[in-house]
Design a protein around this motif. Structure first.
Motif, PDB file in Angstrom:
ATOM      1  N   ALA A  77       0.870  -1.320  -0.082  1.00 49.70           N
ATOM      2  CA  ALA A  77      -0.134   0.021   0.062  1.00 49.70           C
ATOM      3  C   ALA A  77       0.790   1.240   0.123  1.00 49.70           C
ATOM      4  O   ALA A  77       2.089   1.294   0.154  1.00 49.70           O
ATOM      5  CB  ALA A  77      -0.772   0.036   1.226  1.00 49.70           C
ATOM      6  N   GLY A  78       0.090   2.209  -0.302  1.00 56.49           N
ATOM      7  CA  GLY A  78       1.025   3.699  -0.061  1.00 56.49           C
ATOM      8  C   GLY A  78       0.797   4.570  -1.446  1.00 56.49           C
ATOM      9  O   GLY A  78      -0.386   4.464  -1.956  1.00 56.49           O
ATOM     10  N   TYR A  79       1.487   5.855  -1.467  1.00 56.00           N
ATOM     11  CA  TYR A  79       1.371   6.772  -2.342  1.00 56.00           C
ATOM     12  C   TYR A  79       2.493   7.070  -3.187  1.00 56.00           C
ATOM     13  O   TYR A  79       3.558   7.194  -2.336  1.00 56.00           O
ATOM     14  CB  TYR A  79       0.631   7.986  -1.841  1.00 56.00           C
ATOM     15  N   TRP A  80       2.691   7.117  -4.379  1.00 56.55           N
ATOM     16  CA  TRP A  80       3.861   7.437  -4.859  1.00 56.55           C
ATOM     17  C   TRP A  80       3.823   7.997  -6.477  1.00 56.55           C
ATOM     18  O   TRP A  80       2.897   7.745  -7.153  1.00 56.55           O
ATOM     19  CB  TRP A  80       4.764   6.213  -4.902  1.00 56.55           C
ATOM     20  N   PRO A  81       4.767   8.780  -6.538  1.00 55.25           N
ATOM     21  CA  PRO A  81       4.402   9.422  -8.147  1.00 55.25           C
ATOM     22  C   PRO A  81       4.629   8.482  -9.091  1.00 55.25           C
ATOM     23  O   PRO A  81       5.284   7.563  -9.366  1.00 55.25           O
ATOM     24  CB  PRO A  81       5.348  10.456  -7.939  1.00 55.25           C
ATOM     25  N   VAL A  82       3.855   8.586 -10.224  1.00 56.12           N
ATOM     26  CA  VAL A  82       3.840   7.902 -11.465  1.00 56.12           C
ATOM     27  C   VAL A  82       3.670   8.761 -12.704  1.00 56.12           C
ATOM     28  O   VAL A  82       3.404   9.736 -12.527  1.00 56.12           O
ATOM     29  CB  VAL A  82       2.906   6.707 -11.418  1.00 56.12           C
ATOM     30  N   GLU A  83       3.958   8.156 -13.878  1.00 61.32           N
ATOM     31  CA  GLU A  83       3.599   8.738 -15.009  1.00 61.32           C
ATOM     32  C   GLU A  83       2.028   9.041 -15.348  1.00 61.32           C
ATOM     33  O   GLU A  83       1.204   8.154 -14.707  1.00 61.32           O
ATOM     34  CB  GLU A  83       4.279   7.997 -16.204  1.00 61.32           C
ATOM     35  N   PRO A  84       1.712  10.121 -15.732  1.00 61.82           N
ATOM     36  CA  PRO A  84       0.213  10.352 -15.917  1.00 61.82           C
ATOM     37  C   PRO A  84      -0.452   9.177 -16.898  1.00 61.82           C
ATOM     38  O   PRO A  84       0.129   8.958 -17.736  1.00 61.82           O
ATOM     39  CB  PRO A  84       0.279  11.863 -16.434  1.00 61.82           C
ATOM     40  N   LYS A  85      -1.735   9.067 -16.514  1.00 64.52           N
ATOM     41  CA  LYS A  85      -2.551   8.421 -17.290  1.00 64.52           C
ATOM     42  C   LYS A  85      -3.186   8.983 -18.253  1.00 64.52           C
ATOM     43  O   LYS A  85      -3.422  10.443 -18.085  1.00 64.52           O
ATOM     44  CB  LYS A  85      -3.427   7.792 -16.181  1.00 64.52           C
ATOM     45  N   SER A  86      -3.751   8.722 -19.374  1.00 67.76           N
ATOM     46  CA  SER A  86      -4.419   9.546 -20.460  1.00 67.76           C
ATOM     47  C   SER A  86      -5.625   9.787 -19.945  1.00 67.76           C
ATOM     48  O   SER A  86      -6.522   9.543 -18.753  1.00 67.76           O
ATOM     49  CB  SER A  86      -4.493   8.628 -21.672  1.00 67.76           C
ATOM     50  N   VAL A 140      -8.430   9.133 -21.197  1.00 67.39           N
ATOM     51  CA  VAL A 140      -9.375   8.245 -21.708  1.00 67.39           C
ATOM     52  C   VAL A 140      -9.695   7.490 -20.369  1.00 67.39           C
ATOM     53  O   VAL A 140     -10.571   6.817 -20.072  1.00 67.39           O
ATOM     54  CB  VAL A 140      -8.892   7.385 -22.679  1.00 67.39           C
ATOM     55  N   PHE A 141      -8.558   7.130 -19.645  1.00 65.93           N
ATOM     56  CA  PHE A 141      -8.469   6.314 -18.252  1.00 65.93           C
ATOM     57  C   PHE A 141      -9.420   6.717 -17.459  1.00 65.93           C
ATOM     58  O   PHE A 141     -10.055   5.990 -16.519  1.00 65.93           O
ATOM     59  CB  PHE A 141      -7.049   6.239 -17.685  1.00 65.93           C
ATOM     60  N   PHE A 142      -9.734   8.158 -17.568  1.00 66.97           N
ATOM     61  CA  PHE A 142     -10.741   8.767 -16.446  1.00 66.97           C
ATOM     62  C   PHE A 142     -12.170   9.051 -16.972  1.00 66.97           C
ATOM     63  O   PHE A 142     -12.860   9.829 -16.422  1.00 66.97           O
ATOM     64  CB  PHE A 142     -10.104  10.122 -15.991  1.00 66.97           C
ATOM     65  N   SER A 143     -12.404   8.573 -18.117  1.00 65.02           N
ATOM     66  CA  SER A 143     -13.613   8.689 -18.761  1.00 65.02           C
ATOM     67  C   SER A 143     -14.515   7.729 -18.423  1.00 65.02           C
ATOM     68  O   SER A 143     -14.294   6.493 -18.011  1.00 65.02           O
ATOM     69  CB  SER A 143     -13.334   8.627 -20.255  1.00 65.02           C
ATOM     70  N   PRO A 144     -16.017   7.849 -18.687  1.00 67.57           N
ATOM     71  CA  PRO A 144     -16.987   7.041 -18.365  1.00 67.57           C
ATOM     72  C   PRO A 144     -17.006   5.667 -18.927  1.00 67.57           C
ATOM     73  O   PRO A 144     -17.160   4.614 -18.613  1.00 67.57           O
ATOM     74  CB  PRO A 144     -18.378   7.936 -18.624  1.00 67.57           C
ATOM     75  N   ASP A 145     -16.414   5.957 -20.374  1.00 66.51           N
ATOM     76  CA  ASP A 145     -16.452   4.724 -21.244  1.00 66.51           C
ATOM     77  C   ASP A 145     -15.172   3.750 -20.640  1.00 66.51           C
ATOM     78  O   ASP A 145     -15.468   2.507 -20.717  1.00 66.51           O
ATOM     79  CB  ASP A 145     -15.865   5.218 -22.628  1.00 66.51           C
ATOM     80  N   ALA A 146     -14.093   4.292 -20.057  1.00 62.76           N
ATOM     81  CA  ALA A 146     -13.215   3.250 -19.419  1.00 62.76           C
ATOM     82  C   ALA A 146     -13.837   2.473 -18.194  1.00 62.76           C
ATOM     83  O   ALA A 146     -13.453   1.382 -18.120  1.00 62.76           O
ATOM     84  CB  ALA A 146     -12.065   4.075 -19.334  1.00 62.76           C
ATOM     85  N   LEU A 147     -14.720   3.265 -17.438  1.00 60.23           N
ATOM     86  CA  LEU A 147     -15.316   2.679 -16.331  1.00 60.23           C
ATOM     87  C   LEU A 147     -16.135   1.479 -16.860  1.00 60.23           C
ATOM     88  O   LEU A 147     -16.202   0.421 -15.881  1.00 60.23           O
ATOM     89  CB  LEU A 147     -16.051   3.519 -15.684  1.00 60.23           C
ATOM     90  N   ALA A 148     -16.898   1.618 -17.742  1.00 59.39           N
ATOM     91  CA  ALA A 148     -17.720   0.797 -18.314  1.00 59.39           C
ATOM     92  C   ALA A 148     -16.923  -0.386 -18.967  1.00 59.39           C
ATOM     93  O   ALA A 148     -17.467  -1.518 -18.829  1.00 59.39           O
ATOM     94  CB  ALA A 148     -18.747   1.394 -19.234  1.00 59.39           C
ATOM     95  N   GLY A 149     -15.973  -0.020 -19.768  1.00 51.08           N
ATOM     96  CA  GLY A 149     -15.273  -1.170 -20.489  1.00 51.08           C
ATOM     97  C   GLY A 149     -14.564  -1.980 -19.599  1.00 51.08           C
ATOM     98  O   GLY A 149     -14.241  -3.190 -19.819  1.00 51.08           O
ATOM     99  N   GLU A 150     -14.222  -1.572 -18.462  1.00 50.51           N
ATOM    100  CA  GLU A 150     -13.416  -2.452 -17.619  1.00 50.51           C
ATOM    101  C   GLU A 150     -14.197  -2.898 -16.358  1.00 50.51           C
ATOM    102  O   GLU A 150     -13.581  -3.663 -15.531  1.00 50.51           O
ATOM    103  CB  GLU A 150     -12.391  -1.549 -17.017  1.00 50.51           C
ATOM    104  N   GLY A 151     -15.582  -2.817 -16.341  1.00 50.75           N
ATOM    105  CA  GLY A 151     -16.246  -3.681 -15.448  1.00 50.75           C
ATOM    106  C   GLY A 151     -16.204  -5.045 -15.530  1.00 50.75           C
ATOM    107  O   GLY A 151     -16.185  -5.541 -16.538  1.00 50.75           O
ATOM    108  N   ILE A 152     -16.221  -5.442 -14.371  1.00 54.46           N
ATOM    109  CA  ILE A 152     -16.052  -6.992 -14.296  1.00 54.46           C
ATOM    110  C   ILE A 152     -17.030  -7.538 -13.876  1.00 54.46           C
ATOM    111  O   ILE A 152     -17.104  -8.994 -13.661  1.00 54.46           O
ATOM    112  CB  ILE A 152     -14.779  -7.483 -13.624  1.00 54.46           C
ATOM    113  N   ARG A 153     -18.293  -7.049 -13.288  1.00 53.38           N
ATOM    114  CA  ARG A 153     -19.294  -7.877 -12.547  1.00 53.38           C
ATOM    115  C   ARG A 153     -20.452  -7.492 -12.974  1.00 53.38           C
ATOM    116  O   ARG A 153     -20.540  -6.305 -13.409  1.00 53.38           O
ATOM    117  CB  ARG A 153     -19.343  -7.650 -10.915  1.00 53.38           C
TER     118      ARG A 153
END
Length: 456
Positions: free
Chosen positions: A432-441, A443-456
């Motif tokens: 666990a924790g918090y650390w700097p990473v390269e920014p996501k696109s 699209v990653f934060f879009s509603p379509d991405a949430l729907a497309g990655e839904g698993i249940r």
């Protein structure tokens, strides 16, 4: 988009709708970066008692036992012992440095304790943020009665603040890092002292305006903060996802949720203001997150001035599962285990917020204390409609050592009405924790991405 009605009298609307207010004059701005003020507006010198050191801008080097392959575990780089402890028996001696809420904790709970350590002014901004802050000193303005910004660059908007709204904007645009990963859990501890896991999530937090290659002023549509959280615990919440984003224009704020039981993404405008935070188990509101989050339109913010208070600062022990595992952190009633919190004396900007009569909110008055160096660390206390102390919120703030910036870490929400508390975003387990990473696109934060990655 989350829209909201502003009940502004017609005359005032005509007067202020297009009005903008600059922060300081060219002459006053010359103080920044000199012997008196840092570029970001903090007093460069230490305090008269020597308890707060001068700011040197050197930051912190990673300790030898930090493993970059385990970036979320952040061992204590100082290896210091407390200077003293504040207890129910001696708190009056330190009352002028304690918030009213902190004083109330000592009055109510005989076993409450604050271990006070040497102060380290360890937060460092990158050069491009400092350069933008110098531009902001004379270019950045508030508009719409302080609710929006004009002519500002990606830095501290108001290094020499003159109003409460300006201080709140400095906090809202806090520079953490352009993007960070987080793996954290939230524990709800009722008055009985029996903790239960409220949520566990993996997520990405982004500050899109802090693109080091950007040279232009901020625009209304620009997102200054957004987060995506993918829940994995408890079992009933596994698979849920949420995206929140805040823009310079508060009317452009957005919130989306993916609900696995329905297999759809929904717009969630209710995830704002005093809506109970889903990740806090109902102890805490959406705008308690990060000490204050979201639009400023429901309160009148009054700048009280500068003072000194004890903040949870450089809290590396709370980020190291070997020092403070989460079962230790939440093993005490009414407040997190005092062994896990490092308190330091820092200069803070104090702002009082009073609920506007045309709005509703469970808090009718709030007082904010924000660190002068980072604008991210702090403490808030909130009052109910009867004027009684209701809740206190503080963050376990720490700077990054692998990059400039820092993180607000675990947010603690204490409820005096029922004796419960929440440790939101704990990191006391391996991985666990918090650390700097390269920014996501985007699209990653879009509603379509949430729907497309839904698993249940």
């Amino acid at each position: 988009m989350i829209s909201k009605t502003r009940f502004v009298p017609a005359v005032l609307a005509l007067v202020f709708a297009s009005s903008a207010f600059a922060a300081v004059s060219q002459e006053e701005a010359k103080q920044l970066g000199g012997s008196v003020l840092t570029v970001f507006g903090a007093e460069r010198a230490g305090d008269k008692d020597g308890t707060i050191p001068a700011y040197d801008g050197k930051g912190i080097a990673p300790p030898s036992d930090w493993d970059p392959k385990e970036p979320g575990r952040r061992p204590d780089p100082f290896h210091e012992k407390p200077l003293f402890s504040i207890t129910a028996q001696n708190w009056q001696k330190y009352a002028d440095k304690l918030t009213e809420f902190q004083q109330e904790l000592f009055k109510r709970y005989p076993d409450y304790r604050m271990d006070v350590y040497p102060t380290h002014r360890s937060f460092v901004f990158p050069k491009y943020v400092l350069d933008n802050t110098l531009k902001n000193a004379t270019a950045c303005k508030t508009a719409d009665n302080g609710l929006r910004l004009e002519g500002c660059y990606a830095g501290v908007p108001f290094p020499i603040p003159k109003t409460g709204n300006e201080v709140m904007w400095n906090h809202l645009l806090f520079y953490g890092t352009p993007s960070n990963y987080e793996s954290a859990r939230t524990w709800n501890v009722p008055a009985s002292g029996a903790p239960f896991l409220a949520t566990g999530h993996h997520g990405y937090e982004a500050f899109p305006i802090y693109d080091p290659n950007r040279k232009t002023p901020l625009e209304d549509r620009d997102i200054y903060w957004r987060v995506r959280l993918d829940e994995y615990a408890p079992a009933r919440m596994a698979g849920e996802k949420v995206v929140l984003s805040n823009a310079i224009d508060p009317d452009r704020r957005e919130a989306y949720q993916y609900l696995p039981g329905q297999r759809r993404v929904k717009l969630s405008p209710d995830l704002a203001y005093d809506t109970p935070s889903p990740s806090s188990g109902g102890v805490g509101t959406i705008d308690d997150a990060k000490l204050f989050m979201g639009p400023q339109d429901r309160f009148d913010f009054k700048l009280i001035g500068k003072t000194e208070k004890y903040l949870a600062y450089n809290t590396f022990g709370a980020t190291d599962y070997k020092t403070c595992p989460e079962d230790k952190l939440v093993s005490t009633k009414h407040f997190p285990n005092p062994d896990c919190t490092r308190w330091e004396l820092h200069r803070v900007w104090e702002v009082d917020a009073t609920l506007k009569p045309q709005f509703r909110h469970i808090y009718h008055k709030r007082t904010f204390y924000f660190d002068e160096d980072s604008w991210g660390a702090g403490f808030t206390e909130s009052y109910d409609a009867s004027g009684n102390l209701y809740r206190g919120v503080y963050n376990n703030f720490f700077p990054y050592w692998e990059k400039d910036g820092g993180d607000d870490g675990t947010i603690v929400i204490l409820d005096l009405a029922n004796g419960a508390y929440v440790a939101q975003g704990t990191v006391g387990v391996p991985g666990a924790g918090y650390w700097p990473v390269e920014p996501k696109s985007n699209v990653f934060f879009s509603p379509d991405a949430l729907a497309g990655e839904g698993i249940r």
